[in-house]
Scaffold this motif. Structure first.
Motif, PDB file in Angstrom:
ATOM      1  N   MET A  40       0.844  -1.207   0.000  1.00  0.00           N
ATOM      2  CA  MET A  40       0.000   0.000   0.000  1.00  0.00           C
ATOM      3  C   MET A  40       0.875   1.252   0.000  1.00  0.00           C
ATOM      4  SD  MET A  40      -2.460   1.424   3.008  1.00  0.00           S
ATOM      5  CE  MET A  40      -4.222   1.346   2.725  1.00  0.00           C
ATOM      6  N   PRO A  41       0.631   2.140  -0.946  1.00  0.00           N
ATOM      7  CA  PRO A  41       1.385   3.402  -0.894  1.00  0.00           C
ATOM      8  C   PRO A  41       1.125   4.108   0.437  1.00  0.00           C
ATOM      9  CG  PRO A  41       0.210   3.191  -2.979  1.00  0.00           C
ATOM     10  CD  PRO A  41      -0.272   2.070  -2.084  1.00  0.00           C
ATOM     11  N   VAL A  42       2.168   4.598   1.021  1.00  0.00           N
ATOM     12  CA  VAL A  42       2.051   5.271   2.308  1.00  0.00           C
ATOM     13  C   VAL A  42       1.016   6.393   2.241  1.00  0.00           C
ATOM     14  CG1 VAL A  42       3.304   6.736   3.939  1.00  0.00           C
ATOM     15  CG2 VAL A  42       4.396   4.680   3.015  1.00  0.00           C
ATOM     16  N   ALA A  43       0.991   7.094   1.111  1.00  0.00           N
ATOM     17  CA  ALA A  43       0.098   8.244   0.973  1.00  0.00           C
ATOM     18  C   ALA A  43      -1.368   7.824   0.839  1.00  0.00           C
ATOM     19  CB  ALA A  43       0.518   9.108  -0.209  1.00  0.00           C
ATOM     20  N   ASP A  44      -1.620   6.538   0.615  1.00  0.00           N
ATOM     21  CA  ASP A  44      -3.017   6.080   0.622  1.00  0.00           C
ATOM     22  C   ASP A  44      -3.537   6.007   2.050  1.00  0.00           C
ATOM     23  OD1 ASP A  44      -2.833   5.893  -2.065  1.00  0.00           O
ATOM     24  OD2 ASP A  44      -3.411   3.784  -2.209  1.00  0.00           O
ATOM     25  N   MET A  45      -2.682   5.611   2.959  1.00  0.00           N
ATOM     26  CA  MET A  45      -3.094   5.571   4.354  1.00  0.00           C
ATOM     27  C   MET A  45      -3.115   6.975   4.959  1.00  0.00           C
ATOM     28  SD  MET A  45      -1.519   3.478   7.587  1.00  0.00           S
ATOM     29  CE  MET A  45      -2.454   1.997   7.227  1.00  0.00           C
ATOM     30  N   PHE A  46      -2.151   7.793   4.604  1.00  0.00           N
ATOM     31  CA  PHE A  46      -2.043   9.151   5.143  1.00  0.00           C
ATOM     32  C   PHE A  46      -2.064  10.158   3.989  1.00  0.00           C
ATOM     33  CE2 PHE A  46       0.395   6.519   8.253  1.00  0.00           C
ATOM     34  CZ  PHE A  46      -0.465   6.664   9.331  1.00  0.00           C
ATOM     35  N   PRO A  47      -3.258  10.572   3.547  1.00  0.00           N
ATOM     36  CA  PRO A  47      -3.332  11.474   2.387  1.00  0.00           C
ATOM     37  C   PRO A  47      -2.579  12.778   2.588  1.00  0.00           C
ATOM     38  CG  PRO A  47      -5.486  10.535   2.863  1.00  0.00           C
ATOM     39  CD  PRO A  47      -4.581  10.142   3.997  1.00  0.00           C
ATOM     40  N   SER A  48      -2.259  13.116   3.827  1.00  0.00           N
ATOM     41  CA  SER A  48      -1.448  14.315   4.056  1.00  0.00           C
ATOM     42  C   SER A  48      -0.093  14.207   3.363  1.00  0.00           C
ATOM     43  CB  SER A  48      -1.239  14.520   5.559  1.00  0.00           C
ATOM     44  OG  SER A  48      -0.627  13.366   6.123  1.00  0.00           O
ATOM     45  N   LEU A  49       0.346  12.987   3.080  1.00  0.00           N
ATOM     46  CA  LEU A  49       1.663  12.783   2.477  1.00  0.00           C
ATOM     47  C   LEU A  49       1.616  12.724   0.947  1.00  0.00           C
ATOM     48  CD1 LEU A  49       3.009  10.117   5.023  1.00  0.00           C
ATOM     49  CD2 LEU A  49       3.557  12.561   4.943  1.00  0.00           C
ATOM     50  N   ARG A  50       0.415  12.850   0.358  1.00  0.00           N
ATOM     51  CA  ARG A  50       0.306  12.831  -1.112  1.00  0.00           C
ATOM     52  C   ARG A  50       1.182  13.935  -1.702  1.00  0.00           C
ATOM     53  NH1 ARG A  50      -4.248  10.460  -3.691  1.00  0.00           N
ATOM     54  NH2 ARG A  50      -4.438  12.232  -5.119  1.00  0.00           N
ATOM     55  N   GLY A  51       2.011  13.538  -2.642  1.00  0.00           N
ATOM     56  CA  GLY A  51       2.902  14.514  -3.265  1.00  0.00           C
ATOM     57  C   GLY A  51       4.211  14.694  -2.516  1.00  0.00           C
ATOM     58  N   HIS A  52       4.300  14.128  -1.331  1.00  0.00           N
ATOM     59  CA  HIS A  52       5.537  14.260  -0.554  1.00  0.00           C
ATOM     60  C   HIS A  52       6.263  12.927  -0.382  1.00  0.00           C
ATOM     61  CE1 HIS A  52       4.741  18.438   0.534  1.00  0.00           C
ATOM     62  NE2 HIS A  52       3.492  18.092   0.756  1.00  0.00           N
ATOM     63  N   VAL A  53       5.512  11.844  -0.260  1.00  0.00           N
ATOM     64  CA  VAL A  53       6.119  10.524  -0.059  1.00  0.00           C
ATOM     65  C   VAL A  53       5.547   9.580  -1.109  1.00  0.00           C
ATOM     66  CG1 VAL A  53       6.346   8.554   1.500  1.00  0.00           C
ATOM     67  CG2 VAL A  53       6.415  10.880   2.427  1.00  0.00           C
ATOM     68  N   SER A  54       6.424   9.032  -1.939  1.00  0.00           N
ATOM     69  CA  SER A  54       5.933   8.146  -3.001  1.00  0.00           C
ATOM     70  C   SER A  54       6.145   6.671  -2.665  1.00  0.00           C
ATOM     71  CB  SER A  54       6.625   8.490  -4.319  1.00  0.00           C
ATOM     72  OG  SER A  54       8.019   8.458  -4.127  1.00  0.00           O
ATOM     73  N   LEU A  55       6.833   6.393  -1.569  1.00  0.00           N
ATOM     74  CA  LEU A  55       7.099   5.008  -1.165  1.00  0.00           C
ATOM     75  C   LEU A  55       5.809   4.256  -0.842  1.00  0.00           C
ATOM     76  CD1 LEU A  55      10.074   5.040   1.371  1.00  0.00           C
ATOM     77  CD2 LEU A  55      10.010   3.908  -0.852  1.00  0.00           C
ATOM     78  N   ALA A  56       5.871   2.930  -0.973  1.00  0.00           N
ATOM     79  CA  ALA A  56       4.808   2.064  -0.465  1.00  0.00           C
ATOM     80  C   ALA A  56       5.345   1.285   0.729  1.00  0.00           C
ATOM     81  CB  ALA A  56       4.355   1.109  -1.556  1.00  0.00           C
ATOM     82  N   PHE A  57       4.445   0.884   1.616  1.00  0.00           N
ATOM     83  CA  PHE A  57       4.847  -0.017   2.695  1.00  0.00           C
ATOM     84  C   PHE A  57       5.329  -1.321   2.085  1.00  0.00           C
ATOM     85  CE2 PHE A  57       1.526   2.511   4.931  1.00  0.00           C
ATOM     86  CZ  PHE A  57       2.322   3.016   5.951  1.00  0.00           C
ATOM     87  N   SER A  58       6.327  -1.913   2.693  1.00  0.00           N
ATOM     88  CA  SER A  58       6.709  -3.248   2.250  1.00  0.00           C
ATOM     89  C   SER A  58       6.852  -4.137   3.465  1.00  0.00           C
ATOM     90  CB  SER A  58       8.013  -3.198   1.460  1.00  0.00           C
ATOM     91  OG  SER A  58       9.041  -2.685   2.286  1.00  0.00           O
ATOM     92  N   SER A  59       6.647  -5.415   3.253  1.00  0.00           N
ATOM     93  CA  SER A  59       6.830  -6.390   4.309  1.00  0.00           C
ATOM     94  C   SER A  59       8.279  -6.298   4.799  1.00  0.00           C
ATOM     95  CB  SER A  59       6.559  -7.780   3.731  1.00  0.00           C
ATOM     96  OG  SER A  59       5.827  -8.544   4.635  1.00  0.00           O
ATOM     97  N   PRO A  60       8.511  -6.535   6.078  1.00  0.00           N
ATOM     98  CA  PRO A  60       9.887  -6.430   6.588  1.00  0.00           C
ATOM     99  C   PRO A  60      10.826  -7.250   5.710  1.00  0.00           C
ATOM    100  CG  PRO A  60       8.351  -6.877   8.382  1.00  0.00           C
ATOM    101  CD  PRO A  60       7.565  -6.951   7.113  1.00  0.00           C
ATOM    102  N   ASP A  61      11.863  -6.648   5.231  1.00  0.00           N
ATOM    103  CA  ASP A  61      12.738  -7.285   4.236  1.00  0.00           C
ATOM    104  C   ASP A  61      14.133  -6.794   4.547  1.00  0.00           C
ATOM    105  OD1 ASP A  61      14.430  -7.459   2.030  1.00  0.00           O
ATOM    106  OD2 ASP A  61      12.767  -7.401   0.621  1.00  0.00           O
ATOM    107  N   LYS A  62      14.874  -7.647   5.185  1.00  0.00           N
ATOM    108  CA  LYS A  62      16.144  -7.166   5.727  1.00  0.00           C
ATOM    109  C   LYS A  62      17.119  -6.690   4.659  1.00  0.00           C
ATOM    110  CE  LYS A  62      15.388  -9.515   9.946  1.00  0.00           C
ATOM    111  NZ  LYS A  62      15.159 -10.898  10.413  1.00  0.00           N
ATOM    112  N   ALA A  63      17.119  -7.350   3.539  1.00  0.00           N
ATOM    113  CA  ALA A  63      18.044  -6.931   2.491  1.00  0.00           C
ATOM    114  C   ALA A  63      17.966  -5.429   2.302  1.00  0.00           C
ATOM    115  CB  ALA A  63      17.698  -7.648   1.192  1.00  0.00           C
ATOM    116  N   LYS A  64      16.758  -4.921   2.131  1.00  0.00           N
ATOM    117  CA  LYS A  64      16.632  -3.497   1.859  1.00  0.00           C
ATOM    118  C   LYS A  64      16.988  -2.643   3.081  1.00  0.00           C
ATOM    119  CE  LYS A  64      13.559  -3.452  -2.078  1.00  0.00           C
ATOM    120  NZ  LYS A  64      12.153  -3.403  -2.457  1.00  0.00           N
ATOM    121  N   LEU A  65      16.568  -3.094   4.247  1.00  0.00           N
ATOM    122  CA  LEU A  65      16.944  -2.328   5.443  1.00  0.00           C
ATOM    123  C   LEU A  65      18.457  -2.341   5.617  1.00  0.00           C
ATOM    124  CD1 LEU A  65      14.182  -3.382   8.007  1.00  0.00           C
ATOM    125  CD2 LEU A  65      14.359  -1.223   6.755  1.00  0.00           C
ATOM    126  N   ASN A  66      19.066  -3.459   5.224  1.00  0.00           N
ATOM    127  CA  ASN A  66      20.521  -3.552   5.346  1.00  0.00           C
ATOM    128  C   ASN A  66      21.238  -2.551   4.461  1.00  0.00           C
ATOM    129  OD1 ASN A  66      20.250  -5.510   7.200  1.00  0.00           O
ATOM    130  ND2 ASN A  66      20.995  -7.221   5.933  1.00  0.00           N
TER     131      ASN A  66
END
Lengths: 347, 347, 347, 347
Positions: A40-66
């Motif tokens: 889910m795009p973060v801005a779908d949950m929090f419309p205040s972030l529309r136009g500011h945050v384009s990321l989507a939530f992702s399942s915990p995935d260590k590779a990327k956090l690493n």
């Protein structure tokens, strides 16, 4: 650019981190995890972030956090300590907004939070993220345990009194009568914080004992180097953001002639996020709304021997996300105020 | 004394029933059921009732409910229809605050509420509990389906226009722009009605379709005897109690000279709980707070052909519990106002 | 750097201008006038500005205002028109947040605002400061009359429907049911907007006629080039900031197959401060809190012929100070978004 | 029937008196004065009273007040003392909701209220209207000075500790951290209590000194018969009604084994409007909303030597109008609870 990951971006401290980091000039938001909202795009949950945050939530995935330079945990207690070891191994710094790395005493942690601590060695190296007190240690830290919202106000409010070579006040009869907006309870579906329950209403809670008490006592004793005793009474205010702490300290007979206003101004003269207001001020929580500023006013009613210290902060900024960003700035050698100079929103 | 039982006393309409019935001079509170809180004194859950209600919640226990004269259902949809048959058999009258006995069309009920209707015969005999419209039928009723909170305002607001022999307004282009306090959403642990979400905020919801639309259309068509069409847009107001409905109706060319103020005053002259305010008034929701009164103001801005009708009620009283007590009074031959003459709480 | 003066900095639009301009990268705050507070540091009145604004209020002093590049008037109606001629003569641009330069029809101004207009020639050249409609004219303007808070939502909400070559909707039966937070009433000591009066309460006001009606009609007719008729009903919401306008328009039979969602998206594709949300959205006022964004959602309930347009803005930003800064950016050749990309504050 | 007059019926305590007295079974409302609103029906100003109060405001007219049995003064300080002598001469009892008859020490009155006292002899005979402490004296009183809203909570909260033969607590280091809804500031057009200022905000005020301090000290010393010293810090809560006082008292070493819960229960066992809640309770202000009840909870966190007493009341009822009616009941030989048994309004 600092590559930043956020674990648990669906709560109030998470969305506040997003608000601050999306506008931070040295940050590249890299990953936001939420097991439940994967995709889910973060801005779908929090419309205040529309136009500011384009990321989507992702399942915990260590590779990327690493691949991040630093990961913030805006999660329930217990999550950060489970994931910190691997992140640290990968060279990623960790800033926890929950309690996993606050209490140095493992037994105390286990008593107050009702779970075993899974990495006491990391706890040992963790730095308590209160920059006005621990700035030097934060510079070199790999793991930060950020203070709770109430403890930030109580420690910064009492610190100038306790940091002196000899006691100025009765350090074992401190009282903190604290009032918080309901966002402090988190974005959780619970009846007591419904608008129909908490609005047009006021109450104390947790008078018997609150998790922020041992944390605050630990911090105050670290500042004074002496035993400190504190009674802490939290209250719920029908407002969204803000903490107002009213602190009471009895002046020792030998310290009655101290100029406490000057003492506070001097103690905080290098701290850009602590504003010691003119004598006689009554700081309002809205004067720091949506900003990282904490304001203090020193009172001594009727020339008596009781000091009344008023402290206000935005519990989601200086009491959580903003303090985290402040620590991050320090850890990465940026100016402490980078991305944090928001003018408070008033009215 | 009327022996009264309440099924489902832990929600807002339940506690409001308790507030009203505890002070009702002709009522003896006999049983309050809650499966979950069995044995807990009601006043432990709602300290506001300490000293007024000594009953404890009990697990649903038909024997005791069967001894009542009337049972109120302040429960989720579907509960009343399951228990009504047995109660009626035992000679107990039933007043349902949920939707089980509102919609006469079984298929419509099943579509909007997503469950089969278990007792269509009882539905057939049930009386829609809007005393200002159905007083005579309520007198003889055994089962009452109480109107929803919004439908009460929309029906009482449009009724004088629709109840005339020939149409005065365009009856197929009605608009109801309604605003409700959050207690209308019930005492349920849900994120959107947290104070931190709903306070200092305003939004519409359910624009696509809301369960109170078919109920209101049914009622309006019963009043006019003609086809009615209505657009209903509900909104959430950051307050606890109160509904404000702003109703729009286009006057037909042949009715432009009607004295609408007089029409409303005449229509409601015998109704003690409907207050047609002086022309030009702007009723406030707080003017009916905690009372069974509903206030109406009739406007025709700039002499145009559009009527603007303003209606306010307390959604938990005239929109729910109070209307139920009003029906009970009528069913048991009491004066309609018995136990309901609370002065609204202002400020 | 643009040298900016503010006349009347003690009200809500004044302090909001200060919040925005203090952080604007191309602005140098040069003068703030207040006859009453002459000499008082601005931050003494508004502690939220401590550390951000070092100016003090000064008595109106044309010399200094004359040295500005642009002067904002955040004053009661009538002040800007008195001072504009001299400022313009000195080459200073003028942006008025009050109504002096909104209504092109002098008689209408005098009727609705109860005062003669002192400079009709300047009124003639003044540009209505709604960038999404008038961007080109604003670029060249010397004098801007900024729209009222309600009119911004109504005009931007109806514009895409009215801007087409032929009518799509019944343009003479428009309805705007608008709801505003109390900061719209200004920072004035008046009983009806006390917290104890306006909190936990909801009401309509000004149903007979409101100054924002003629302004909106003028704007809508300018957009459509045809006669427009509108009923406007404002309401007071117990919140600080935010306007939610619910707009109703009847679709003409020949336009029933129009894709209105696409129409809106296309109309606003170049406008960075108008966000047409996905079909089915319910925008919340908090989603634009403290930001210059305006959000729109297009609904057509049950496939009927009635369009329901939902519009939200922060009345102090897009409805006042932010729109003023947006105009200033355009007038001085800056990117329209400079200093205005605040992430809305949620919760 | 008791013939009742009200001087100053346009403020919050005035309209609250009207709410209570309109429904009081032994009262006949006889006159309501307001110089400014002469001739205006009371229900035109407060539509909540439509159908309940048919009186109109009248210019102060002693003839009519002289025909009353009792006159309430819901006026600014100084009004009651000017009119009391003549009323008393005419055999009319006087109950003042302002401060004219609270402070026994004329010099203290003049210092804190900034005006000379015009009738010190009447002050001498006046009885402080706190029934739980002064019931016997109230029975025989001709003039009542009703306690302030804060002092009611502080005195009833500390009384059981101070009323014992020997000290149980350190009586010279008492602290009262009090929080009040904004109706306590009265129905006055002032900026700091506007919704846009006070909502979503929290602050302390009057830390240097507040008029309720000398009154409370006088009351506490009367109870204990010993010198008492108190620090009182009032705060403003963004809600309409309600006071929550958090009281701190240090237990003396010799009293550490006292059963304080039992002490409180015993002290208030005959007082129907004081509810000592079960140990561990956190009373909420809404649990007494619109009622004359005051609730107390006794805490001793972590078995330390500090007592934390939580007290809630509705500032307009038990803190003002309700207490006045309670005194009237006592003065006229009625049951103390007559007309005062409202069930609190929750939610």
């Amino acid at each position: 650019m600092i590559k930043v990951g956020i674990v648990g971006g669906t709560g109030y401290t998470g969305v506040e981190l997003l608000r601050l980091l999306a506008a931070h000039p040295q940050v590249q938001l890299t990953a936001i995890t939420s097991r439940k909202e994967d995709g889910m795009p973060v801005a779908d949950m929090f419309p205040s972030l529309r136009g500011h945050v384009s990321l989507a939530f992702s399942s915990p995935d260590k590779a990327k956090l690493n691949e991040c330079d630093v990961v913030f945990f805006a999660t329930p207690h217990g999550v950060a300590m489970a994931q910190a070891p691997e992140l640290l191994k990968a060279g990623v710094k960790v800033i926890d907004l929950a309690a996993d790395f606050r209490l140095k005493d493992v037994a105390a942690f286990e008593k107050w939070y009702g779970m075993p601590h899974s990495c006491p060695q990391i706890l040992e190296e963790a730095v308590y993220g209160l920059p006005e007190i621990n700035r030097e240690a934060i510079k070199k830290a790999r793991v930060i345990g950020l203070p709770g919202c109430y403890p930030t106000t109580m420690q910064l409010g009492f610190a100038p009194l306790l940091a002196q070579g000899k006691p100025l006040i009765s350090e074992t009869t401190l009282i903190a009568d604290c009032k918080s907006g309901v966002s402090g309870a988190g974005r959780k579906a619970e009846i007591p914080t419904l608008l129909a329950e908490a609005s047009d209403n006021f109450k104390a809670y947790g008078v018997k004992g609150h998790r922020h008490l041992p944390e605050t006592m630990q911090g105050l004793e670290a500042i004074s180097g002496r035993k400190v005793s504190l009674t802490f009474v939290p209250h719920l205010v029908p407002m969204i953001r803000g903490i107002h702490s009213t602190l009471y300290a009895r002046i020792l007979p030998e310290a009655l002639s101290t100029d406490f206003q000057a003492l506070y101004e001097k103690y905080y003269q290098g701290s850009k996020f602590v504003d010691v207001m003119p004598a006689g001020s009554h700081p309002e929580t809205r004067s720091v709304r949506a900003s990282n500023m904490l304001r203090i006013a020193v009172h001594r009613p009727a020339g008596e021997d009781l000091l009344v210290i008023l402290v206000v902060e935005d519990n989601l900024v200086k009491g959580a996300a903003g303090q985290g960003v402040q620590c991050m700035n320090i850890m990465f050698g940026l100016d402490e105020t980078t991305g944090l100079m928001h003018v408070p929103v008033l009215p």
